[in-house]
Every structure is written in C-alpha cells, then in structure tokens.
Design a protein around this motif. Structure first.
Motif, PDB file in Angstrom:
ATOM      1  N   GLN A  13      -8.711  53.817 -21.138  1.00  0.00           N
ATOM      2  CA  GLN A  13      -8.352  54.983 -20.230  1.00  0.00           C
ATOM      3  C   GLN A  13      -8.716  54.991 -18.734  1.00  0.00           C
ATOM      4  O   GLN A  13      -8.155  55.159 -17.975  1.00  0.00           O
ATOM      5  N   ILE A  14      -9.980  54.179 -18.824  1.00  0.00           N
ATOM      6  CA  ILE A  14     -10.617  53.813 -17.354  1.00  0.00           C
ATOM      7  C   ILE A  14      -9.674  52.786 -16.917  1.00  0.00           C
ATOM      8  O   ILE A  14      -9.190  53.079 -15.334  1.00  0.00           O
ATOM      9  N   ARG A  15      -9.187  51.819 -17.336  1.00  0.00           N
ATOM     10  CA  ARG A  15      -8.267  50.568 -16.832  1.00  0.00           C
ATOM     11  C   ARG A  15      -7.089  51.489 -16.404  1.00  0.00           C
ATOM     12  O   ARG A  15      -6.479  51.004 -15.505  1.00  0.00           O
ATOM     13  N   ASP A  16      -6.473  52.373 -17.132  1.00  0.00           N
ATOM     14  CA  ASP A  16      -5.130  52.921 -17.051  1.00  0.00           C
ATOM     15  C   ASP A  16      -5.307  54.061 -15.779  1.00  0.00           C
ATOM     16  O   ASP A  16      -4.737  53.749 -14.724  1.00  0.00           O
ATOM     17  N   THR A  17      -6.472  54.756 -15.783  1.00  0.00           N
ATOM     18  CA  THR A  17      -6.455  55.834 -14.738  1.00  0.00           C
ATOM     19  C   THR A  17      -6.959  55.188 -13.269  1.00  0.00           C
ATOM     20  O   THR A  17      -6.455  55.734 -12.395  1.00  0.00           O
ATOM     21  N   THR A  18      -7.863  54.435 -13.608  1.00  0.00           N
ATOM     22  CA  THR A  18      -8.459  53.823 -12.256  1.00  0.00           C
ATOM     23  C   THR A  18      -7.725  52.574 -11.648  1.00  0.00           C
ATOM     24  O   THR A  18      -7.776  52.704 -10.561  1.00  0.00           O
ATOM     25  N   PHE A  19      -7.345  51.815 -12.436  1.00  0.00           N
ATOM     26  CA  PHE A  19      -6.213  50.573 -11.904  1.00  0.00           C
ATOM     27  C   PHE A  19      -4.951  50.928 -12.146  1.00  0.00           C
ATOM     28  O   PHE A  19      -4.258  49.830 -11.991  1.00  0.00           O
ATOM     29  N   ALA A  20      -4.626  51.829 -12.615  1.00  0.00           N
ATOM     30  CA  ALA A  20      -3.007  52.019 -12.891  1.00  0.00           C
ATOM     31  C   ALA A  20      -2.396  50.818 -13.892  1.00  0.00           C
ATOM     32  O   ALA A  20      -1.426  50.428 -13.354  1.00  0.00           O
ATOM     33  N   GLU A  21      -3.358  50.608 -14.689  1.00  0.00           N
ATOM     34  CA  GLU A  21      -2.983  49.298 -15.594  1.00  0.00           C
ATOM     35  C   GLU A  21      -1.554  49.403 -16.056  1.00  0.00           C
ATOM     36  O   GLU A  21      -0.840  48.436 -16.309  1.00  0.00           O
ATOM     37  N   ASP A  22      -1.376  50.522 -16.861  1.00  0.00           N
ATOM     38  CA  ASP A  22       0.115  50.878 -17.396  1.00  0.00           C
ATOM     39  C   ASP A  22       1.310  50.643 -16.472  1.00  0.00           C
ATOM     40  O   ASP A  22       2.321  50.147 -16.828  1.00  0.00           O
ATOM     41  N   ALA A  23       0.969  50.757 -15.099  1.00  0.00           N
ATOM     42  CA  ALA A  23       2.073  50.902 -14.355  1.00  0.00           C
ATOM     43  C   ALA A  23       2.246  49.183 -13.532  1.00  0.00           C
ATOM     44  O   ALA A  23       3.124  49.259 -12.754  1.00  0.00           O
TER      45      ALA A  23
END
Length: 125
Positions: free
Chosen positions: A63-73
């Motif tokens: 969750q941190i990687r996705d929200t903070t680093f926009a990993e899913d994008a």
C-alpha cells in the motif's frame, strides 16, 4: 468444520482490530473473519494471529509503495526493472522506518530537499 461454505476450510477465525487515528485520537474497533485450511493441530490461535499479522505487514508495504511511489502506475513491465525498482522502494521505506519516520511520504520529501540527507540516512557520510 463441515458447515463452512469454503472447500478445504478447517478453521474459521474471528479477529478484532483496534485502530487509532493519530491525527484525531479516535479509536475504532473492527471485527473481521478469516478462513484457513490449517487444522487446529497445525496452527494454534497464537500461530494464526501471527500469520495474519505477517500478511498485513506485506499488505501495508504494498500500500505504501502504491500510494507513495505510484507503483501500480509504473510503465516498467519487462526484464528485471520492476523487481529492481521494488527493491529500491523497499530500501527507501526501510531506511526511513529505521530512522524513525512514521510518514514515509513526508520522510521522502524531507530527504529530497537536501542531497546530503539520503546519504546520511544510509550511514554513507
């Protein structure tokens, strides 16, 4: 536990989660349920609780990687690039946590403002 509607289920677990919002001080209690194929002989209640905690540690990291680093994008999809970037992101999160950061995004912004801070954070100065 034949009455469970999940094939292979051997135990059902009720978990109560307490969460305190550090900004407002408000505490909420949430009840969730989990189902496992592990028998009571294979996993005690304490062991099941540890499995759930360990699972959520991983989910929080994602969750941190996705929200903070926009990993899913991320547009990185091939070769070793996705794994390498995940490793760098995990390193940043881990280093910030080891140095007491509770808000990873704020820690990243703080370190971005001064080029010496990331090196100091890693003990390289």
């Amino acid at each position: 536990m034949n009455s469970l509607l999940f094939p292979g289920a051997r135990q059902a677990v009720q978990l109560k989660r307490r969460r305190t919002d550090h900004k407002t001080g408000k505490t909420t209690l949430k009840t969730i349920y989990a189902v496992t194929s592990l028998t009571a002989e294979q996993a005690t209640p304490a062991q099941l609780a540890k499995l759930v905690r360990d699972h959520w540690k991983i989910e929080v990291l994602h969750q941190i990687r996705d929200t903070t680093f926009a990993e899913d994008a991320s547009q990185l999809r091939t070769g070793n690039a996705p794994r390498a970037m995940a490793t760098w992101r995990n390193l940043a999160i881990g280093a910030l946590r080891l140095n007491g950061a509770r808000d990873i995004a704020a820690g990243l912004r703080r370190n971005a403002r001064d080029t010496t801070r990331p090196l100091a954070l890693l003990g390289l100065t």
